[in-house]
Design a protein around this motif. Sequence first.
Motif, PDB file in Angstrom:
ATOM      1  N   ARG B 126       1.025  -1.101  -0.158  1.00 31.53           N
ATOM      2  CA  ARG B 126       0.064   0.054   0.144  1.00 31.53           C
ATOM      3  C   ARG B 126       0.861   1.077  -0.100  1.00 31.53           C
ATOM      4  O   ARG B 126       1.924   1.086   0.618  1.00 31.53           O
ATOM      5  CB  ARG B 126      -0.944   0.028   1.203  1.00 31.53           C
ATOM      6  N   LYS B 127       0.217   2.425  -0.488  1.00 36.92           N
ATOM      7  CA  LYS B 127       0.986   3.471  -0.699  1.00 36.92           C
ATOM      8  C   LYS B 127       1.758   3.983   0.624  1.00 36.92           C
ATOM      9  O   LYS B 127       0.984   3.860   1.680  1.00 36.92           O
ATOM     10  CB  LYS B 127       0.053   4.848  -1.203  1.00 36.92           C
ATOM     11  N   GLY B 128       3.078   4.430   0.525  1.00 33.45           N
ATOM     12  CA  GLY B 128       3.615   4.805   1.804  1.00 33.45           C
ATOM     13  C   GLY B 128       4.224   3.652   2.480  1.00 33.45           C
ATOM     14  O   GLY B 128       5.064   3.952   3.610  1.00 33.45           O
ATOM     15  N   ASN B 129       3.762   2.315   2.141  1.00 37.80           N
ATOM     16  CA  ASN B 129       4.463   1.190   2.880  1.00 37.80           C
ATOM     17  C   ASN B 129       4.208   1.192   4.379  1.00 37.80           C
ATOM     18  O   ASN B 129       5.046   1.225   5.169  1.00 37.80           O
ATOM     19  CB  ASN B 129       5.801   1.215   2.544  1.00 37.80           C
ATOM     20  N   PRO B 130       3.048   1.287   4.719  1.00 36.79           N
ATOM     21  CA  PRO B 130       2.744   1.568   6.210  1.00 36.79           C
ATOM     22  C   PRO B 130       3.152   0.383   7.102  1.00 36.79           C
ATOM     23  O   PRO B 130       3.431   0.798   8.361  1.00 36.79           O
ATOM     24  CB  PRO B 130       1.239   1.672   6.232  1.00 36.79           C
ATOM     25  N   LYS B 131       3.284  -0.442   6.874  1.00 37.67           N
ATOM     26  CA  LYS B 131       3.869  -1.608   7.438  1.00 37.67           C
ATOM     27  C   LYS B 131       5.294  -1.914   7.623  1.00 37.67           C
ATOM     28  O   LYS B 131       5.820  -3.087   7.838  1.00 37.67           O
ATOM     29  CB  LYS B 131       3.211  -2.996   7.157  1.00 37.67           C
ATOM     30  N   ARG B 132       6.117  -1.020   6.846  1.00 38.52           N
ATOM     31  CA  ARG B 132       7.332  -1.210   6.554  1.00 38.52           C
ATOM     32  C   ARG B 132       8.035  -2.413   6.117  1.00 38.52           C
ATOM     33  O   ARG B 132       8.789  -3.165   6.781  1.00 38.52           O
ATOM     34  CB  ARG B 132       8.102  -0.540   7.865  1.00 38.52           C
ATOM     35  N   ILE B 133       7.410  -2.749   4.939  1.00 36.13           N
ATOM     36  CA  ILE B 133       7.925  -4.167   4.495  1.00 36.13           C
ATOM     37  C   ILE B 133       8.965  -4.089   3.549  1.00 36.13           C
ATOM     38  O   ILE B 133       8.803  -3.321   2.537  1.00 36.13           O
ATOM     39  CB  ILE B 133       6.722  -4.771   3.782  1.00 36.13           C
TER      40      ILE B 133
END
Lengths: 289, 336
Positions: B126-133
Amino acid sequence: MTGSISLGGERRAAWFQPAGILPGFWPAFGFSALYLSLIVLVPLSAVFLKTATASWAHFWGAATSPAVLASFRLSFGASFAAALVNAVFGFVVAWVLVRYRFPGKRLVDALVDLPFALPTAVAGIALTTLCTQSGWIGRALAPWGIRVAFTRLGVLVALVFIGVPFVVRSVQPVLADADREIEEAAISLGANRWQVFTRVVFPLVRPALLAGFAMAFARGLGEYGSVVFIAGNMPMKTEIAPLLIITKLEQYDYTGATAIALVMLVASFALLLAINLLQWRSRRFAEAE
Amino acid sequence: MTRIQRILAAFVVMAAGFGQAGQGSVTLLNVSYDPTRELYQDYNAAFSKYWKAKTGVEVTVKQSHGGSGKQARAVIDGLQADVVTLALAYDIDAIAEKAGVLPKNWQSRLPNNSAPYTSTIVFLVRKGNPKRIKDWNDLVRPGIAVITPNPKTSGGARWNYLAAWGYAMRQNGNDETKAQDFVTRLYKNVPVLDSGARGATTTFVERGIGDVLLAWENEAFLAIDELGKDKFDLVVPSVSILAEPPVSLVDKVAGQHGTTAVAKAYLEYLYSPEGQEVAARNYYRPRLQEVATRYGNRFPRLELFTIDEQFGGWLKAQKKHFEDGGVFDRIYQPGR
């Protein structure tokens, strides 16, 4: 009616009974047998023949692996439950459509057939979209901790959807033909509403209800398109038997695939035969009353 | 148009399609897998132009797309493909073995293992990589939902699985038990196993399920292109698998059609600068260095391993991991 008169003294009359006086029994019978053989028996016997090329061990291994057994339980269980749900609510729908007049009745009547016509994949995708956590239904059910998409409940929902028309369409004409005077007679003889329903209406529609149930059940067993979208297809949990057949085919395991198909075929045939017998008995019972 | 006219028109079109191809024209059928639709639309036009200029013959290439395994089965069962361009060599091996319409050594007939372009497996988040993958080990963290299709039904999903396995082997000094534990934890994070790659993309993109989608690089680019750069980011892991989608002539069918020469040229042209250009434009990694340099910053650099290096070929990988009772089945066995 089943009251039969044997025409002539020929032996065959005991086995084959032409219904009434219309000529052309043998051509018609011969044609039906040929037609059924070509359309139904030939493809099905191909399944048997393909399985016959496999070793018994391979067949047994493919048909009884834990994942396959789990899928049988799910497919038969969910189809049975869905057919049961449809038998109850399909009956109610048929009742409303026959006995009441309301604006938009024809529209509702036409709606009933939609699950027949809709490509099953479309139904599956639509149901899944509705039932996921972000869909309308999924969001509404989430506070109660009920999850529909990607669970066994989802499988049931899809099978209920595609099975609706079968019960409605088999019960509807019987209800429409039912003589309301019989019900009135029952009431005038002092029967209450419950008695009228259980003693008069229900026996009348029972054979049709069973037929609708059997068709919905059979359809549910074979259904693939709509279920694979909503089921989530987790091994051992939400994998239906038809999906495992596809899985085997993707692995070029033709005999494994036909082994599952054969088990499904034999089991479905046995179940349908049992339901048909039940229906036949129930019709005789209804006529005897 | 009235309905009848429309039906008649449809018949005329069909009749024209079935009719004998006229003088100086030839038709090929290319049986391919799902994500190559756009690639071959583009490439067929380029090849037709090239062939017309070279020989004066008009080539029409018909396409058939579907899951790779399904397409291979159709060819085995008699679909009249002149060439096959599938997702994995295993599927063409199956055609060679079961139908015998092409020789078993098909893969050595063209350069680069008969794979004119390559791809790899990347992450779409998802945009911005909220889960820091950032890398494979982030996928096994509790609470991360990973979307990938079932490797038993999808060719693409097999690449995903094998890429994860390869990463785990590298991280754990080739300890198989640890690698198996890693993929088990990864698949515990998969909430839904779609049967095909496109289905998984729909689950992730349209339904908004999951934090990360394991996807072909070209599919990930397409998804971003079509659905907007504001919705998804592409994450390139430290290491991944070199996916080599192979192509082959179907000797017997082409021989019967009398199309062997043009079908061969069709596949060879894929290796030409023009063919490589088309591949790169459609987000497949080109083999040709000059084209690769031109598209250099489109394809991020990462460590890539091949299936032969890591698994000793498709046959072995298939047997060990995806066959009944294989490693993948064991992930889902109860009591784990």
